[in-house]
Design a protein around this motif. Structure first.
Motif: not given
Length: 145
Positions: A19-27
């Protein structure tokens, strides 16, 4: 979980780390944040939501290698995130920071933004997600001890 520079669909992601990885990439991909801010924001929201969101703006000068092209902003954001979550444990922060830099250098060959982006500037969103995921993984292991 071991994070590498593999394509996202080749990486098995689970739970908070994914979730953290996906959130950072999305941001990062949204254009609202650069690498350092995106890593810090994703870690803050998942590990230290009580910290004001305004803290993320403190990382705004670290994108693009702090304007000089040197230390990767994602790594700088990850270092700030470690200190944000671990706060007073300077020994652990130092140890995990060294571990993050070593891991990053093994994955990408250098910690210098200019060197990394010279090969492939288009890889920054995935790299940002990978760093955030690695920091989340490190924090999870630390919390489980």
């Amino acid at each position: 979980m071991f994070w590498s520079k593999q394509k996202k669909d080749e990486i098995e992601v689970e739970g908070v780390v994914g979730n953290v990885a996906a959130e950072a990439e999305g941001l990062f991909r949204s254009g609202k944040m650069h690498c350092a801010e995106a890593v810090l924001a994703a870690i803050r929201s998942n590990f230290a939501p009580q910290i004001p969101e305004a803290v993320v703006r403190m990382a705004s000068g670290f994108g693009g290698g702090s304007g000089s092209g040197c230390v990767c902003g994602a790594v700088a954001g990850g270092t700030i995130a470690l200190a944000l979550v671990l706060q007073e444990d300077k020994k652990q922060i130092g140890s995990l920071t060294k571990e993050l830099h070593k891991w990053f250098k093994e994955q990408y060959g250098a910690t210098c933004c200019k060197v990394i982006t010279q090969k492939d500037k288009g890889g920054c969103p995935l790299l940002t997600g990978n760093v955030a995921g690695k920091v989340a993984e490190m924090l999870k292991v630390t919390q489980e001890k």
